[in-house]
Design a protein around this motif. Structure first.
Motif, mmCIF file in Angstrom:
data_model
loop_
_atom_site.group_PDB
_atom_site.id
_atom_site.type_symbol
_atom_site.label_atom_id
_atom_site.label_comp_id
_atom_site.label_asym_id
_atom_site.label_seq_id
_atom_site.Cartn_x
_atom_site.Cartn_y
_atom_site.Cartn_z
ATOM 1 N N ARG A 196 18.841 21.891 -35.819
ATOM 2 C CA ARG A 196 19.434 20.992 -36.801
ATOM 3 C C ARG A 196 20.643 21.615 -37.507
ATOM 4 N N GLY A 197 21.200 22.658 -36.917
ATOM 5 C CA GLY A 197 22.426 23.215 -37.439
ATOM 6 C C GLY A 197 22.241 24.534 -38.170
ATOM 7 N N SER A 198 23.283 25.381 -38.111
ATOM 8 C CA SER A 198 23.325 26.645 -38.850
ATOM 9 C C SER A 198 24.217 26.493 -40.068
ATOM 10 N N CYS A 199 24.228 27.503 -40.904
ATOM 11 C CA CYS A 199 25.006 27.444 -42.140
ATOM 12 C C CYS A 199 26.493 27.683 -41.845
ATOM 13 N N TYR A 200 27.277 27.718 -42.909
ATOM 14 C CA TYR A 200 28.725 27.856 -42.752
ATOM 15 C C TYR A 200 29.110 29.167 -42.085
ATOM 16 N N LYS A 201 28.249 30.189 -42.137
ATOM 17 C CA LYS A 201 28.587 31.484 -41.524
ATOM 18 C C LYS A 201 28.732 31.362 -40.010
ATOM 19 N N PHE A 202 28.046 30.391 -39.414
ATOM 20 C CA PHE A 202 28.211 30.185 -37.978
ATOM 21 C C PHE A 202 29.557 29.540 -37.680
ATOM 22 N N SER A 203 29.964 28.589 -38.487
ATOM 23 C CA SER A 203 31.255 27.934 -38.281
ATOM 24 C C SER A 203 32.408 28.897 -38.531
ATOM 25 N N TYR A 241 32.183 32.509 -38.986
ATOM 26 C CA TYR A 241 32.117 33.888 -38.487
ATOM 27 C C TYR A 241 31.238 34.065 -37.246
ATOM 28 N N GLY A 242 30.635 32.993 -36.740
ATOM 29 C CA GLY A 242 29.842 33.099 -35.524
ATOM 30 C C GLY A 242 28.451 33.657 -35.717
ATOM 31 N N ILE A 243 27.859 33.504 -36.917
ATOM 32 C CA ILE A 243 26.507 33.993 -37.181
ATOM 33 C C ILE A 243 25.519 32.846 -37.011
ATOM 34 N N LYS A 244 24.629 32.944 -36.047
ATOM 35 C CA LYS A 244 23.576 31.954 -35.883
ATOM 36 C C LYS A 244 22.485 32.215 -36.918
ATOM 37 N N SER A 245 22.129 31.187 -37.658
ATOM 38 C CA SER A 245 21.237 31.375 -38.799
ATOM 39 C C SER A 245 19.866 31.891 -38.398
ATOM 40 N N HIS A 246 19.368 31.518 -37.217
ATOM 41 C CA HIS A 246 18.034 31.973 -36.837
ATOM 42 C C HIS A 246 18.028 33.427 -36.378
ATOM 43 N N LEU A 247 19.204 34.048 -36.283
ATOM 44 C CA LEU A 247 19.294 35.472 -35.963
ATOM 45 C C LEU A 247 19.592 36.308 -37.197
ATOM 46 N N CYS A 248 19.604 35.679 -38.362
ATOM 47 C CA CYS A 248 20.055 36.340 -39.585
ATOM 48 C C CYS A 248 18.875 36.594 -40.522
ATOM 49 N N MET A 249 18.835 37.783 -41.099
ATOM 50 C CA MET A 249 17.833 38.153 -42.099
ATOM 51 C C MET A 249 18.505 38.207 -43.460
ATOM 52 N N GLU A 250 17.927 37.518 -44.428
ATOM 53 C CA GLU A 250 18.474 37.512 -45.785
ATOM 54 C C GLU A 250 17.582 38.377 -46.667
ATOM 55 N N THR A 251 18.162 39.430 -47.201
ATOM 56 C CA THR A 251 17.360 40.403 -47.950
ATOM 57 C C THR A 251 18.197 41.039 -49.039
ATOM 58 N N GLU A 296 14.698 34.035 -29.553
ATOM 59 C CA GLU A 296 15.885 34.756 -30.014
ATOM 60 C C GLU A 296 15.702 35.278 -31.437
ATOM 61 N N ALA A 297 15.006 34.502 -32.271
ATOM 62 C CA ALA A 297 14.847 34.876 -33.679
ATOM 63 C C ALA A 297 13.999 36.125 -33.854
ATOM 64 N N MET A 298 13.242 36.509 -32.848
ATOM 65 C CA MET A 298 12.416 37.702 -32.958
ATOM 66 C C MET A 298 13.208 38.984 -32.723
ATOM 67 N N ARG A 299 14.535 38.861 -32.774
ATOM 68 C CA ARG A 299 15.392 40.045 -32.726
ATOM 69 C C ARG A 299 16.519 39.834 -33.730
ATOM 70 N N LEU A 323 20.978 49.634 -40.712
ATOM 71 C CA LEU A 323 21.282 48.349 -40.075
ATOM 72 C C LEU A 323 22.224 48.550 -38.895
ATOM 73 N N HIS A 324 23.287 49.298 -39.112
ATOM 74 C CA HIS A 324 24.280 49.499 -38.062
ATOM 75 C C HIS A 324 23.707 50.290 -36.893
ATOM 76 N N ALA A 325 22.745 51.188 -37.160
ATOM 77 C CA ALA A 325 22.154 51.971 -36.079
ATOM 78 C C ALA A 325 21.422 51.071 -35.090
ATOM 79 N N GLU A 326 20.902 49.947 -35.547
ATOM 80 C CA GLU A 326 20.239 48.987 -34.659
ATOM 81 C C GLU A 326 21.158 47.823 -34.301
ATOM 82 N N ARG A 327 22.441 48.001 -34.531
ATOM 83 C CA ARG A 327 23.458 46.995 -34.226
ATOM 84 C C ARG A 327 23.166 45.663 -34.910
ATOM 85 N N ILE A 328 22.833 45.759 -36.172
ATOM 86 C CA ILE A 328 22.651 44.591 -37.029
ATOM 87 C C ILE A 328 23.841 44.529 -37.974
ATOM 88 N N SER A 329 24.585 43.454 -37.929
ATOM 89 C CA SER A 329 25.775 43.335 -38.775
ATOM 90 C C SER A 329 25.382 43.229 -40.238
#
Length: 762
Positions: free
Chosen positions: A420-427, A429-439, A502-505, A530-536
């Motif tokens: 049902r769509g990702s947030c503005y970060k996907f439009s 910057y190319g961030i798919k919301s289900h791949l993103c962790m908010e912390t 996909e979301a499990m990574r 974060l960067h060591a595991e290639r997480i932006s």
């Protein structure tokens, strides 16, 4: 006249008769009262003797049955009256109803064919996977057979010590009796619990699959059985086979019958969906999608074998919220308990090996003539588990990690999982919301913004006065908390199996949940993990901690919240705790200007009608000129309807319409042009009421905007150790995200609040 006369003998006889009658009447009148009393006493004694004799010799059940005049065939056998084996047995439902005298009332209720399996605690639960399939041409049968062969080895490899997983069984829906498996659970040992795996093709003709669907529907509505007659199942999952050439989209019929079976199975099992509905195109991605689905099924079966349940919350989904709304407010309770006047004082004394509290945030050196105060014996926890703050944040959906960190999945993550769509970060910057962790590594903040989503429940403070958790503890804790919340979504209707996989990574991390991430003393170590595991890393700060900002190492994208264009407006909106808040704010803009050639810098403007929109475009243009960010995000405020916001003067009247945000962006862009600053309106996401401006000389290349991030390129440059600029890891912005095109991903389906497709005119 002739007179009749009686004969002389007759007269004598009549006289004697009269005399005797007079004698009897005289005796009756003399003794009638004693005689009546005697007769009454005799009858009473006879009655009492008969009643006592009946009670001592007759069975109580017979008494009740005689009182009700129950027919012989309905009588319950007793020890005194052996039951005839040819006669059926009917148990009396209520003893109280049975002894009542009067018309019989028959009461009844629907019962399940087989209740949820109750097993002894010392009996190990045996997990029995059942693989159901329906096939006309044989292809689905082949895939079901392959699954039957590969599933045991996959389970053994993933969990070699799991001895309570039985070998899966293959069942053809065309040859089984539906009542044996889909009206009630199979009759077996109570220690066996079932997992249903259903593989189905899609046909546009009447087949046995149509009968199967009809059976599921009729079973649910059959008043003779429970509406959730399969609630005793451990879990189920459905995989559908389709052909996009015949049905290009799901709305047009792609895997429609699998979707229907998934829906009715959810009703019959009381939403015990163990894994999202999988769908594969037989001419393109079938093997990939089926492999992902099978991988997820293996994990679920192992979890079930270990714990016997699908997890927390409602069966199958962990009480995941299905709507796109934010969590409800605290039920009628105050959003700020009486003892939360100053939340930085909460917590009990805890022994800690960490150094004593240090002021990491003070800007400049403050001279004081007062004598030094003795340091406390040990710092406190920021959010103790026994505090009202912990209870409030947990109820809002947070997972508290350690003593001062938190993680939560946002509504866009849930939306993206359901297509049902990702947030503005996907439009942008190319961030798919289900791949993103908010912390956030720090729940504390130095502002009390009027538009804060956290209802004023997060801690506040100007200095770090609490014990410090190690970055590795926080990193591992927030990842575990995020994955746990993602798993809670696997039973929610509409979740796509491939996106769940996909979301499990985790691929992206937004350090913007609540509080001030840069407040955490070890923020550089945390982003390094974060960067060591290639997480932006997308880090947002509120421009109140310039010393920490100056020492921050490069992140993927660095934000600064610009909530007002002048000192007075900033005081009203952010309600900062620092007395020198404006000086801190300006210094942070200067630091951002210095970093603009080493990493992507962003100004985030949150527009609040009545606070910072009217006639402030010129003021914002001055701030942009001072900081020269790479990008400028302009977003309308989101109103949460909290009592704390209402107390600060924020209502729905302060939420701007998207047209008003567009008008402001045009005014700001014009103000920047008058100052000779080369910025342009690059992209938009109308659903989020958000618009992006970018520096044209840097991000408008070859006649195209390049606001999207090439994350692989970013990590390559970061790992090389050589200096690099934001231009080294940018990618073209998709056409649908550009200004004027709405910004909603065409691969997804926008819906209204009730989940119905929504058509939006651009």
């Amino acid at each position: 006249m002739t007179v009749w006369e009686a004969p002389p003998g007759a007269v004598r006889s009549s006289g004697r008769h009269v005399h005797s009658m007079e004698t009897v009447l005289q005796l009756w009148h003399d003794y009638r009262i004693p005689a009546g009393l005697l007769v009454g006493l005799v009858l009473l004694l006879w009655r009492l003797a008969g009643t006592r004799r009946g009670k001592s010799s007759e069975n109580p059940e017979a008494v009740r049955e005689r009182a009700l005049d129950i027919p012989e065939v309905f009588k319950q056998p007793t020890k005194q009256t052996p039951r005839d084996p040819e006669k059926p047995v009917r148990h009396i439902a209520s003893t109280q109803a049975a002894v009542a005298i009067g018309p019989r009332k028959i009461k009844g209720q629907k019962t399940t064919r087989r209740p949820s399996p109750q097993r002894r605690q010392d009996t190990p639960l045996q997990v029995q996977p059942l693989v159901f399939f329906s096939s006309l041409g044989g292809s689905t049968e082949k895939y079901a057979g392959d699954l039957l062969k590969t599933l045991p080895s996959a389970l053994t490899t993933a969990a070699p010590s799991a001895s309570n997983i039985r070998a899966p069984q293959l069942l053809d829906l065309s040859y089984i009796e539906y009542e044996d498996y889909f009206t009630g659970l199979p009759k077996s040992d109570e220690s066996i619990a079932y997992v249903y795996l259903i593989l189905l093709p899609t046909y546009n003709i009447d087949t046995n699959l149509s009968n199967f669907l009809e059976h599921l529907q009729e079973t649910h509505y059959d008043f003779r059985v429970d509406t959730a007659s399969l609630s005793g199942i451990l879990g189920y999952s459905v995989f559908g086979f389709g052909d996009r050439e015949g049905w290009p989209t799901e709305a047009e019929g792609f895997c429609s019958q699998a979707k229907e079976v998934d829906k009715w199975m959810a009703k019959l099992t009381a939403r015990r969906r163990a894994y999202p509905l999988g769908m594969g195109d037989v001419k393109s991605d079938l093997k990939q999608r089926l492999g992902e689905w099978q991988s997820g099924i293996v994990d679920v079966i192992i979890d079930l074998a270990a714990g016997g349940s699908l997890g927390e919350g409602v069966p199958g989904s962990g009480n995941a919220v299905e709507s796109d709304e934010e969590d409800d407010e605290l039920d009628g309770q105050s959003r700020k308990p009486p003892d939360l006047a100053d939340l930085e004082t909460l917590g009990g004394n805890m022994d800690s090996e960490e150094p004593l509290a240090v002021d990491f945030t003070t800007y400049g050196r403050m001279q004081s003539s007062k004598p030094a105060q003795p340091a406390p014996s040990a710092p406190k926890e920021m959010v103790p588990k026994t505090s009202p703050t912990y209870a409030a944040l947990t109820k809002q959906g947070y997972t508290i990690v350690g003593s001062h960190s938190g993680v939560k999945i946002c509504r866009w993550t849930k939306s993206a999982l359901r297509g049902r769509g990702s947030c503005y970060k996907f439009s942008f910057y190319g961030i798919k919301s289900h791949l993103c962790m908010e912390t956030t590594p720090s729940l504390s903040c130095s502002n009390k913004c009027v538009f804060c989503w956290r209802h004023g429940t997060n801690p506040v403070g100007t200095t770090w006065r609490w014990q410090v958790d190690q970055p590795d503890v926080i990193f591992n804790g927030v990842k575990a908390g995020h994955y746990k919340k993602i798993k809670m979504m696997r039973g929610v209707p509409g979740v796509r199996a491939e996106r769940f996989e996909e979301a499990m990574r985790i691929r992206h991390c937004a350090l913007s949940l609540v509080g001030e991430p840069i407040f955490y003393p070890y923020i550089n170590e945390f982003t390094g993990m974060l960067h060591a595991e290639r997480i932006s890393s997308f880090l947002v700060c509120n421009a109140q901690h310039p010393d920490q900002l100056a020492t921050l190492k490069p992140v993927t994208q660095l934000y600064v919240s610009i909530d007002a264009s002048n000192k007075e407006s900033l005081r009203k909106i952010d309600r900062p705790l620092h007395r020198d808040f404006w000086e801190r704010f300006c210094r942070c803009l200067d630091i951002l200007k210095e970093k603009r050639f080493r990493q992507r810098t962003v100004f985030r403007l949150t527009l609040v009608k009545g606070f910072n929109i009217d006639d402030e475009a010129e003021g914002y243009a001055d701030l942009v000129e001072r900081g020269l960010p790479c990008l400028v995000e302009v977003k309308g405020v989101t109103y949460c309807g909290t009592s704390s916001s209402a107390g600060a003067g924020l209502t729905m009247q302060n939420v701007p319409f998207y047209e008003e945000v567009c008008a402001f962006v045009k005014a700001l862009n014009a103000a920047l042009e008058r100052r000779g600053l080369k910025y342009g309106i690059a992209a938009e996401h109308a659903h989020s009421c958000c618009i992006l401006l970018a520096a044209t000389e840097r991000f408008f290349v070859g006649g195209k905007w390049h606001t999207v991030i090439d994350y692989e390129r970013f990590f390559e440059r970061l790992e090389s150790g050589d200096p690099f600029a934001p231009e080294d890891y940018m990618a073209p912005t998709p056409e649908w995200a550009l200004w004027g095109n709405g910004g909603f991903d065409p691969a997804d389906q926008r819906v209204d609040r009730k989940g119905r497709p929504k058509v939006v005119e651009i």
